[in-house]
Design an enzyme around this catalytic site. Structure first.
Site, PDB file in Angstrom:
ATOM      1  N   ASP A 120      11.559 -54.864  19.598  1.00 51.10           N
ATOM      2  CA  ASP A 120      12.107 -53.574  19.183  1.00 51.10           C
ATOM      3  C   ASP A 120      12.285 -53.616  17.683  1.00 51.10           C
ATOM      4  O   ASP A 120      12.468 -54.686  17.105  1.00 51.10           O
ATOM      5  CB  ASP A 120      13.486 -53.345  19.817  1.00 51.10           C
ATOM      6  CG  ASP A 120      14.553 -54.172  19.110  1.00 51.10           C
ATOM      7  OD1 ASP A 120      15.276 -53.612  18.260  1.00 51.10           O
ATOM      8  OD2 ASP A 120      14.646 -55.391  19.374  1.00 51.10           O
ATOM      9  N   ASP A 167      21.556 -53.358  23.355  1.00 47.72           N
ATOM     10  CA  ASP A 167      21.954 -54.614  22.737  1.00 47.72           C
ATOM     11  C   ASP A 167      23.450 -54.802  22.970  1.00 47.72           C
ATOM     12  O   ASP A 167      24.130 -53.906  23.462  1.00 47.72           O
ATOM     13  CB  ASP A 167      21.592 -54.624  21.254  1.00 47.72           C
ATOM     14  CG  ASP A 167      22.269 -53.513  20.473  1.00 47.72           C
ATOM     15  OD1 ASP A 167      23.229 -52.922  20.994  1.00 47.72           O
ATOM     16  OD2 ASP A 167      21.842 -53.234  19.339  1.00 47.72           O
ATOM     17  N   CYS A 217      -6.842 -41.529  14.720  1.00 48.21           N
ATOM     18  CA  CYS A 217      -5.562 -41.412  15.418  1.00 48.21           C
ATOM     19  C   CYS A 217      -5.439 -40.062  16.126  1.00 48.21           C
ATOM     20  O   CYS A 217      -5.820 -39.031  15.570  1.00 48.21           O
ATOM     21  CB  CYS A 217      -4.417 -41.587  14.417  1.00 48.21           C
ATOM     22  SG  CYS A 217      -2.786 -41.383  15.140  1.00 48.21           S
ATOM     23  N   CYS A 221      -2.478 -38.703  17.263  1.00 45.23           N
ATOM     24  CA  CYS A 221      -1.123 -38.142  17.262  1.00 45.23           C
ATOM     25  C   CYS A 221      -1.146 -36.745  16.632  1.00 45.23           C
ATOM     26  O   CYS A 221      -2.079 -36.407  15.909  1.00 45.23           O
ATOM     27  CB  CYS A 221      -0.162 -39.060  16.493  1.00 45.23           C
ATOM     28  SG  CYS A 221      -0.186 -38.798  14.701  1.00 45.23           S
ATOM     29  N   HIS A 267       3.859 -40.197  14.208  1.00 40.72           N
ATOM     30  CA  HIS A 267       2.644 -40.959  13.898  1.00 40.72           C
ATOM     31  C   HIS A 267       2.913 -42.463  13.954  1.00 40.72           C
ATOM     32  O   HIS A 267       2.158 -43.219  14.576  1.00 40.72           O
ATOM     33  CB  HIS A 267       2.095 -40.597  12.504  1.00 40.72           C
ATOM     34  CG  HIS A 267       1.052 -41.587  12.063  1.00 40.72           C
ATOM     35  ND1 HIS A 267      -0.250 -41.519  12.486  1.00 40.72           N
ATOM     36  CD2 HIS A 267       1.164 -42.719  11.324  1.00 40.72           C
ATOM     37  CE1 HIS A 267      -0.914 -42.566  12.007  1.00 40.72           C
ATOM     38  NE2 HIS A 267      -0.074 -43.310  11.297  1.00 40.72           N
ATOM     39  N   CYS A 273      -1.865 -36.422  12.830  1.00 38.16           N
ATOM     40  CA  CYS A 273      -3.255 -36.656  12.394  1.00 38.16           C
ATOM     41  C   CYS A 273      -4.201 -35.572  12.911  1.00 38.16           C
ATOM     42  O   CYS A 273      -5.156 -35.206  12.238  1.00 38.16           O
ATOM     43  CB  CYS A 273      -3.721 -38.025  12.859  1.00 38.16           C
ATOM     44  SG  CYS A 273      -2.869 -39.359  12.001  1.00 38.16           S
TER      45      CYS A 273
END
Length: 375
Positions: free
Chosen positions: A266, A92, A304, A306, A335, A309
């Site tokens: 974002d 940015d 999930c 990830c 996660h 999980c």
């Protein structure tokens, strides 16, 4: 050396899917960019961020120019090498952070002078200096320097601010120069006023950029007002260039933005929430600090994949959060980022298959179910 380009693969309604090509790799759109403010996505290793499905990260000009400084990063081989992320980085312009320093800054046509929030030292940011810092950082996508007024604001204040941002956009374009393989994005301003957004889009298109951002939203105007602007603003920008909505957002903000023609977003939300115990799942938001999770052997989200999980229970995650263990921030951030990338992947697939509306309905229906019943 390959250059920067954008190609659309499919559209469904106003939703679009495609690919941004850069010398450092491809970015699949719609894309969610995790925020690596100070050259790190907090609580994550770069390879873990990549494992969630992120193609691109965001770095923060304001924070990096103050510490460790852009000059130091440049001497050490640029931001990619410095933070061990070889894929694309968007930076940015520093404008948003400086504008939010209300008491510590002075704004003129030339730019902004401000005091560092770290040590009180004085600095100046202008369109030219912002371009120089982003060049030293070596980012792949550079943002114009603009002013972002907080909403709600008087229309004449928004209009004046937008027109100055357009003059700054022209100066940014000039200072950016010719940098093959690097892209410069312009930022549309104009608050929640359609005429001002149109004037801004026209000014930017005339200057000519590699991509266009819809700026000045998610600054306190609320979702309804934001969607109101997104109902017309993206369509004002060139069809054949990526459109980036800055600083958004919650899962339903992201889905609503893509439905209205946005390609990139974002937000610090998934990582910041991970550190405060707020967990995003396909069934809505849960708070891991609540006592109901204390004895629960089930994962956060059974569907999930990830690491949080697959390998840990709600009871464990509740315990490490309550004990302020560092692994809590690591697992919950992983996660949340994984879930956000899963949303993006779902949308890309649905747009390609021409079933985006059905996907959206399913997304909202599952979220409305709320968390699984306590044991």
């Amino acid at each position: 050396m390959s250059t920067f380009s954008f190609s659309l693969a499919a559209t469904d309604g106003r939703a679009r899917t495609g690919t941004i090509t850069t010398p450092r790799g491809e970015i699949r759109t719609p894309a969610f960019m995790p925020v690596g403010t100070a050259a790190t996505v907090k609580a994550m290793l770069p390879e873990s961020v990549r494992a969630t499905g992120a193609d691109i990260l965001l770095g923060n000009t304001y924070h990096l120019m103050l510490r460790p400084t852009a000059e130091r990063i440049d001497r050490l081989g640029g931001l990619h090498r410095f933070m061990n992320w070889e894929r694309p980085i968007l930076t940015d312009s520093g404008g948003f952070q400086v504008m939010s320093l209300a008491g510590l800054r002075k704004l003129t046509e030339q730019g902004v002078t401000f005091k560092s929030h770290i040590d009180g030292s004085k600095h100046e940011l202008t369109p030219e200096r912002s371009m120089e810092i982003q060049r030293l950082l070596g980012s792949d996508i550079v943002m114009c320097f603009d002013e972002c007024p907080a909403l709600p604001a008087e229309e004449n204040v928004v209009a004046e601010s937008m027109r100055m941002s357009m003059r700054w956009a022209a100066r940014s374009r000039e200072a950016f120069g010719d940098r093959p393989g690097h892209a410069l994005f312009g930022i549309q301003q104009g608050g929640v006023t359609e005429e001002l957004r149109g004037e801004s889009a026209e000014a930017l298109t005339k200057i000519g950029f590699d991509g266009y951002a819809v700026g000045g939203l998610a600054v306190g105007e609320g979702q309804e007002a934001m969607f109101g602007v997104l109902d017309y603003a993206p369509e004002m920008l060139p069809q054949d260039k990526p459109r980036y909505l800055m600083g958004v957002g919650k899962p339903d903000d992201i889905v609503g933005a893509v439905a209205r023609g946005i390609d990139m977003m974002d937000c610090v939300l998934p990582s910041r929430s991970g550190r405060t115990g707020q967990v995003f799942t396909r069934r809505g938001v849960l708070n891991i600090k609540n006592a109901r999770h204390m004895d629960d052997p089930r994962p956060l989200d059974e569907a999930c994949s990830c690491p949080a999980c697959l390998n840990y229970s709600r009871a464990y995650l509740h315990h490490v959060f309550r004990s302020q263990e560092i692994i809590s921030s690591m697992l919950l951030t992983w996660h949340n980022l994984h879930y956000f990338q899963e949303i993006m992947e779902g949308m890309r697939g649905a747009i390609s298959a021409g079933r985006f509306e059905a996907w959206q309905a399913e997304f909202h229906a599952t979220r409305a179910e709320g968390d699984i019943e306590p044991l």
